[in-house]
Design a protein around this motif. Structure first.
Motif, short mmCIF file in Angstrom:
data_model
loop_
_atom_site.label_atom_id
_atom_site.label_comp_id
_atom_site.label_asym_id
_atom_site.label_seq_id
_atom_site.Cartn_x
_atom_site.Cartn_y
_atom_site.Cartn_z
N SER A 115 0.85 -1.19 0.00
CA SER A 115 0.00 0.00 0.00
C SER A 115 0.88 1.24 0.00
N VAL A 116 0.24 2.38 -0.23
CA VAL A 116 0.96 3.65 -0.27
C VAL A 116 1.24 4.12 1.14
N HIS A 117 2.44 4.63 1.36
CA HIS A 117 2.81 5.16 2.67
C HIS A 117 1.84 6.28 3.05
N PRO A 118 1.30 6.27 4.27
CA PRO A 118 0.29 7.27 4.64
C PRO A 118 0.79 8.71 4.65
N GLU A 119 2.10 8.91 4.76
CA GLU A 119 2.61 10.27 4.83
C GLU A 119 3.47 10.66 3.64
N ASN A 120 3.67 9.72 2.71
CA ASN A 120 4.46 10.03 1.52
C ASN A 120 3.92 9.19 0.37
N GLN A 121 3.25 9.82 -0.57
CA GLN A 121 2.60 9.11 -1.66
C GLN A 121 3.59 8.46 -2.62
N ASP A 122 4.86 8.80 -2.52
CA ASP A 122 5.87 8.21 -3.40
C ASP A 122 6.62 7.06 -2.74
N TRP A 123 6.16 6.63 -1.57
CA TRP A 123 6.74 5.47 -0.90
C TRP A 123 5.70 4.36 -0.81
N THR A 124 6.18 3.13 -0.62
CA THR A 124 5.29 1.97 -0.57
C THR A 124 5.56 1.17 0.69
N CYS A 125 4.49 0.74 1.34
CA CYS A 125 4.59 -0.06 2.57
C CYS A 125 4.22 -1.52 2.27
N PHE A 126 4.88 -2.41 2.98
CA PHE A 126 4.54 -3.84 2.90
C PHE A 126 4.27 -4.35 4.31
N GLU A 127 3.15 -5.07 4.48
CA GLU A 127 2.78 -5.67 5.76
C GLU A 127 2.40 -7.12 5.52
N GLN A 128 2.59 -7.94 6.55
CA GLN A 128 2.31 -9.36 6.42
C GLN A 128 1.92 -9.95 7.76
N SER A 129 0.90 -10.81 7.76
CA SER A 129 0.52 -11.58 8.94
C SER A 129 0.18 -12.99 8.47
N ALA A 130 0.43 -13.97 9.32
CA ALA A 130 0.21 -15.34 8.90
C ALA A 130 0.05 -16.24 10.11
N SER A 131 -0.47 -17.43 9.88
CA SER A 131 -0.59 -18.43 10.94
C SER A 131 -0.27 -19.81 10.38
N LEU A 132 0.34 -20.62 11.21
CA LEU A 132 0.70 -21.99 10.87
C LEU A 132 0.17 -22.90 11.97
#
Length: 710
Positions: A115-132
């Protein structure tokens, strides 16, 4: 056994469109991740204007596992179904991954997002959650989980490297800017964007081995269980958004404690936010925080607290008479919990349900509060690590000072204070009656001083004016029963019918039973008095498995075999040394008259285990008979190389308590018929599983193999 993962945000200082262009170049194969064999597109569906594209892929993974485990599983490749939802209008990519292979034995689920960084539209954020969740894996559940953790950690930085590799490749080709998506004028063709490949060349996200935790993950993104390097993880954006303001010294303490956890608690490292709470509770004293946190982690594992939200089913009686619930948030974005304590029949609840159920209810509320803090952190874009509690005491009277009820309250407070430090941001007590000072005198000594400073008490209607609730809660969120504007859906309570009360005998039997339904047991090991456990094996080639944590001191772990049944010694070996104040002693199974090599034999090489270590392993028996698992005291002199200094070494050397270690253990015997036909030889088992362990041994006497993973 369930493992959950939650990564912090990884920030790429490139626009979303450019990151996507680098991202799609990883498919269908990526030479940088050789375990990812191939992928094929099952379906690809755009919406009418082409702004949203849903792609499903079937991904093939080459299993990086011991040869024996492959033979038992009967597969060489694992398959996963991946669903990608690309929203070019909102500039987001949402990824969901589920396993197809062994779906009835292992449940893997993962969510990733760009997704787009909330404070800089020219940066990109990556998030991840998972379960095993490994429900059943041919008796090798613990082994498979450890293998997954090891391989998950080995690929932890690859995701970042891959994205940066393809970004450099784009730059070499002269591609440094890709325009944002705009609605097409005449066509809704998906192929209208230069950075989206046609379906025939679309590729799947590189994933790891099937036992490598959830596939489809961003390997470069640290998780709560296997943290990345300090420089990689604790960047300024991550600290600002998830941890708050930290001084260089505080950040150093967090990194040091996390590194220690990585060394001693493989696969079990909590989130940075959780570690930070314990550091703050001990004013960033490393030694005190480490001891505090380790005790809590042991408690959480022993009582399966991590699974409480999924496993706890609140009784209907609690749903009807427990007058509390979550209600929006305060002005700081903290989750708000409202408790109408004055309307609650505490005596009735204790008499009808007992302390055990009430404690579980409180722990469930706290765990839910932690989850809501994480959600609010993402919503408000700033770190929210605690919540606010609003307590209405209207109706409080001497009935609430019933001694067993107060006792239950004190014990609950004790458990909460020991395991959830710095989780309460503010406690607002309104409409406090005259009897409140009596109750406060009873409970305040058990509450940490820093926590007591967060209490604000309002008598009568003082909460309505300036300096009252409106300073902390928006007026439209104040509950209606406090003359606010918000309808608050919380049970009104009332008296619990006496017909639902349990007998005094039932309540007394549970007086010391708080959370005792644990699969783990605790044991104390004294100097000169080891703790021994007897396991009778009736069929050769059975498998003895163990999992234990050393919560205090250092121990030596041994396994012995005897053809005859040992008889516990009746003599108090401690009393012989004049140590009578230690209470119960450990009955010795190995008689002092026994001769090693004649009456009994050692089937495993002695394993030294340090304080804080977690040890898992298995032993394949060759003969029937009696096997003795032994933990004995290990001199602290042999552990002088510990990464952190010990606490009060000088005083401990003068006290009897320094001659005491403590473990928490779980053992299980797996019958040989579960594995018959699966194992070609014991030697292959040893060589295969040696990849998992820092210390794998075999005995010349039994030719058995042992896997010990830390």
């Amino acid at each position: 056994m369930v493992q959950e993962y939650q990564s912090p945000v990884r920030v790429y200082k490139y626009p979303f469109e450019l990151i996507m262009a680098a991202y799609v170049r990883r498919f269908p194969k990526c030479s940088l991740i050789p375990v990812f064999v191939d992928s094929e597109i099952i379906s690809q569906t755009p919406n009418e204007d082409g702004s949203v594209i849903v792609t499903k892929r079937r991904c093939t993974i080459d299993v990086e596992a011991p040869r024996l485990l492959k033979r038992i599983a009967g597969v060489d490749y694992l398959y996963f179904i991946q669903k990608n939802t690309l929203n070019r209008r909102d500039r987001t990519l949402h990824i969901e991954v589920r396993n197809e292979t062994f779906s009835n034995r292992v449940i893997v689920f993962e969510c990733c997002s760009y997704s787009v960084h909330p404070e800089n539209q020219d940066w990109t954020c990556f998030e991840q959650s998972a379960s095993l969740d490994i429900k059943s894996f041919f008796g090798f559940e613990s082994t498979a989980e450890k293998l997954a953790m090891k391989q998950y950690a080995s690929n932890i930085n690859k995701g970042k490297e891959i994205i940066e590799y393809y970004l450099r490749e784009l730059e070499e080709e002269g591609i440094t800017y890709i325009p944002r998506w705009t609605p097409p004028v005449e066509s809704s063709s998906v192929a209208g964007r230069p950075w989206l490949p046609p379906p025939s060349t679309a590729r799947a996200i590189p994933v790891s081995s099937g036992n490598d935790g959830p596939p489809g993950r961003e390997p470069g993104c640290p998780t709560e269980l296997v943290a990345g390097s300090p420089d990689d993880k604790l960047d300024a954006d991550y600290i600002r958004r998830y941890l708050g303001d930290l001084t260089p010294l505080q950040e150093s303490c967090l990194i040091r404690l996390r590194q220690w956890l990585q060394e001693t608690h493989k696969g079990k490292i909590p989130k940075d936010q959780h570690v930070l709470r314990f550091l703050r509770a001990r004013d960033f004293n490393i030694d005190k925080s480490r001891e505090f946190l380790c005790q809590s982690l042991t408690w959480r594992k022993q009582h399966q607290v991590d699974f409480l939200l999924d496993s706890w089913d609140s009784p209907q009686l609690l749903q009807d008479y427990f007058t509390g619930g979550w209600h929006h948030h305060d002005r700081d974005g903290r989750p708000l919990y409202v408790l109408r304590l004055g309307q609650m029949d505490t005596k009735g609840l204790v008499r009808a349900l007992g302390e055990e159920v009430l404690l579980r209810q409180v722990l469930t509320i706290i765990e839910e509060g932690l989850r809501r803090c994480e959600e609010n952190t993402r919503v408000f874009g700033r770190p929210i690590s605690c919540w606010t509690c609003l307590v209405d005491l209207e109706g409080l009277n001497m009935r609430h000072l019933w001694r067993p009820g107060v006792k239950a309250l004190l014990r609950i407070i004790e458990v909460v204070e020991a395991n959830y430090p710095e989780t309460l941001g503010r406690l607002l007590i309104v409409r406090a009656p005259r009897v409140f000072p009596v109750l406060w005198t009873l409970v305040s000594p058990l509450i940490d001083e820093n926590t007591r400073k967060k209490f604000l008490v309002y008598a009568g209607n003082d909460y309505q004016g300036p300096g009252g609730l409106v300073d902390y809660i928006d007026r439209e969120i104040i509950p209606d029963f406090l003359r606010g504007e918000s309808m608050c859906d919380i049970p009104e309570g009332g008296m619990v019918p006496k017909s639902l009360y349990r007998t005094a005998e039932e309540l007394e039997s549970e007086e010391h039973c708080l959370l005792t339904d644990s699969i783990y047991k605790s044991a104390n090991i004294f100097k000169g008095a080891p703790y021994e456990m007897l396991i009778e094996i009736t069929e050769a080639s059975s498998v003895i498995t163990w999992d234990f944590d050393v919560s205090k001191g250092d121990v030596i772990f041994n396994i012995y075999h005897s053809k005859r049944a040992p008889q516990p010694q009746k003599k108090d070996t401690l009393a012989a040394h004049g140590i009578t104040s230690l209470g119960a002693f450990n009955a010795q199974l190995i008689d002092k008259s026994w001769v090693l090599g004649q009456d009994y034999s050692m089937v495993e090489k002695a394993l030294p285990c340090r304080e804080g270590e977690s040890v898992q392993g298995s032993h394949i028996t060759r003969w029937p008979g009696f096997y003795i698992l032994q933990w004995r005291f290990h001199s602290s002199a042999a552990c002088a190389a510990s990464s952190l200094p010990r606490v009060d070494d000088v005083l401990a050397s003068l006290q009897v308590s320094s001659h005491k270690c403590k473990i928490m253990y779980y053992t299980e015997v797996l019958a040989s018929h579960d594995f018959r036909g699966s194992m070609t030889s014991l030697e292959s088992c040893q060589s295969g599983f040696s990849q998992l362990s820092a210390a794998t041994t075999s005995s010349s006497q039994s030719h058995a193999s042992s896997t010990i993973s830390r």
